[in-house]
Design an enzyme around this catalytic site. Structure first.
Site, PDB file in Angstrom:
ATOM      1  N   GLU A  40       9.432  -4.239  10.417  1.00  0.00           N
ATOM      2  CA  GLU A  40       9.826  -2.916   9.903  1.00  0.00           C
ATOM      3  C   GLU A  40      10.390  -2.034  11.007  1.00  0.00           C
ATOM      4  OE1 GLU A  40       7.023  -1.081   7.259  1.00  0.00           O
ATOM      5  OE2 GLU A  40       8.165   0.795   7.181  1.00  0.00           O
TER       6      GLU A  40
ATOM      7  N   ASP B  37       0.840  -1.217   0.000  1.00  0.00           N
ATOM      8  CA  ASP B  37       0.000   0.000   0.000  1.00  0.00           C
ATOM      9  C   ASP B  37       0.867   1.256   0.000  1.00  0.00           C
ATOM     10  OD1 ASP B  37       0.835  -0.092   2.613  1.00  0.00           O
ATOM     11  OD2 ASP B  37      -1.142  -0.523   3.453  1.00  0.00           O
TER      12      ASP B  37
HETATM   13  O1  KIV Z   1       3.470  -1.021   1.603  1.00  0.00           O
HETATM   14  C1  KIV Z   1       4.594  -1.513   1.488  1.00  0.00           C
HETATM   15  O2  KIV Z   1       5.297  -1.335   0.487  1.00  0.00           O
HETATM   16  C2  KIV Z   1       5.079  -2.330   2.597  1.00  0.00           C
HETATM   17  C3  KIV Z   1       6.551  -2.603   2.628  1.00  0.00           C
HETATM   18  C4  KIV Z   1       7.237  -1.373   2.998  1.00  0.00           C
HETATM   19  C5  KIV Z   1       6.872  -3.747   3.492  1.00  0.00           C
HETATM   20  O3  KIV Z   1       4.341  -2.701   3.443  1.00  0.00           O
END
Ligand code: KIV
Length: 278
Positions: A182, A44
């Site tokens: 993260e 997202d």
């Molecule tokens: O939305 C995204 O790209 C993610 C990654 C940063 C893991 O959740």
């Protein structure tokens, strides 16, 4: 054929690091897939890097589905994971299942869900027990930015790292096949990864995670509104795009584009007829 979840999980046992990149459009997904990445994530994050919204919370199911379908048309080798957007899984079990299934029908092999509240864990359990593979997401969870209060490193001391491990174990027990970690200290990433059966995929989680994920626009150097400390920029695509667009403008303005080879032409006789036309 796309990689299976079992294959990805075996990489942890074999000590092979798992590679994950995001993709949002057909051609980027195709090149990333050909490069041999293990998983492709329609994250997202596309809300910010592809659509220019301020936050990942700004994107809903309708928009996500367009991007998942586009990427799915390109991906042949990687496992394709789609993020469940804000307000698509903080719902009752039936609605959550419906949204997850729409992403699977759009071509994803699995969905990713942020967080580990009791409510979320129950929904994850419902999905995994009914055939929808789920990747968890712990540590800094962008969809909760309003509660977290900014981009902050999580698990910053031993107690908070142990809390994160407990959350990760709950996700593992709920059936998650992998967990994104993260923005956690590298020692916390190591501590948690060593205690889980399933792979951890770090993003700002240090080198001891079982795999690494980055937002492709960050590594390409294409998005410049925000540069995370943990992202390594391998190129400056924004400069390439800027320079190419500038070269195009000056070629057109100076009459250097298009040339004869870039144009269609009439047969000689037809040109004469036009010249003699009164
Ligand atoms: O939305 C995204 O790209 C993610 C990654 C940063 C893991 O959740």
């Amino acid at each position: 054929m796309r990689k299976s979840i079992q294959k990805i999980q075996n990489y942890k046992k074999e000590g092979k690091k798992i590679t994950v990149l995001t993709a949002y459009d057909y051609s980027t997904a195709k090149y990333i897939d050909n490069a041999g990445v293990d998983m492709i994530l329609v994250g997202d994050s596309l809300a910010q890097v592809a659509l220019g919204y301020d936050s990942t919370t700004d994107i809903g199911m309708d928009e996500m589905l367009v991007f998942v379908r586009a990427v799915s048309r390109a991906v042949e080798n990687a496992l394709l994971v789609a993020d469940m957007p804000f307000m698509s899984f903080q719902l009752d079990k039936v609605e959550t299942m419906k949204n997850a299934c729409e992403l699977i029908k759009a071509g994803a092999n699995a969905v990713k869900i942020e967080g580990s509240s009791d409510f979320t864990v129950e929904n994850i359990k419902h999905l995994t027990q009914n055939g929808v593979p789920v990747m968890g997401h712990l540590g800094f969870t962008p969809l909760s930015i309003n509660t977290i209060g900014g981009h902050k490193v999580q698990g910053k001391d031993a107690d908070r790292t142990i809390e994160l491990l407990k959350d990760a174990l709950r996700l593992q027990n709920a059936g998650c096949f992998a967990i994104v970690l993260e923005m956690v200290p590298l020692q916390s990433g190591q501590f948690i990864s060593q205690r889980l059966r399933i792979p951890t995929i770090g993003i700002g989680g240090g080198r001891f995670c079982d795999g690494q994920v980055l937002v492709s626009d960050d590594i390409f150097g294409k998005y410049d509104r925000f540069k995370p400390k943990f992202a390594r920029q391998y190129s400056s695509l924004k400069d390439i795009i800027f320079n190419v667009a500038k070269a195009f403008c000056s070629d057109v303005e100076e009459g250097n584009f298009p040339n004869v080879n870039e144009s269609f032409t009439l047969e000689i006789g037809e040109i004469e007829k036009l010249e003699n036309y009164r």
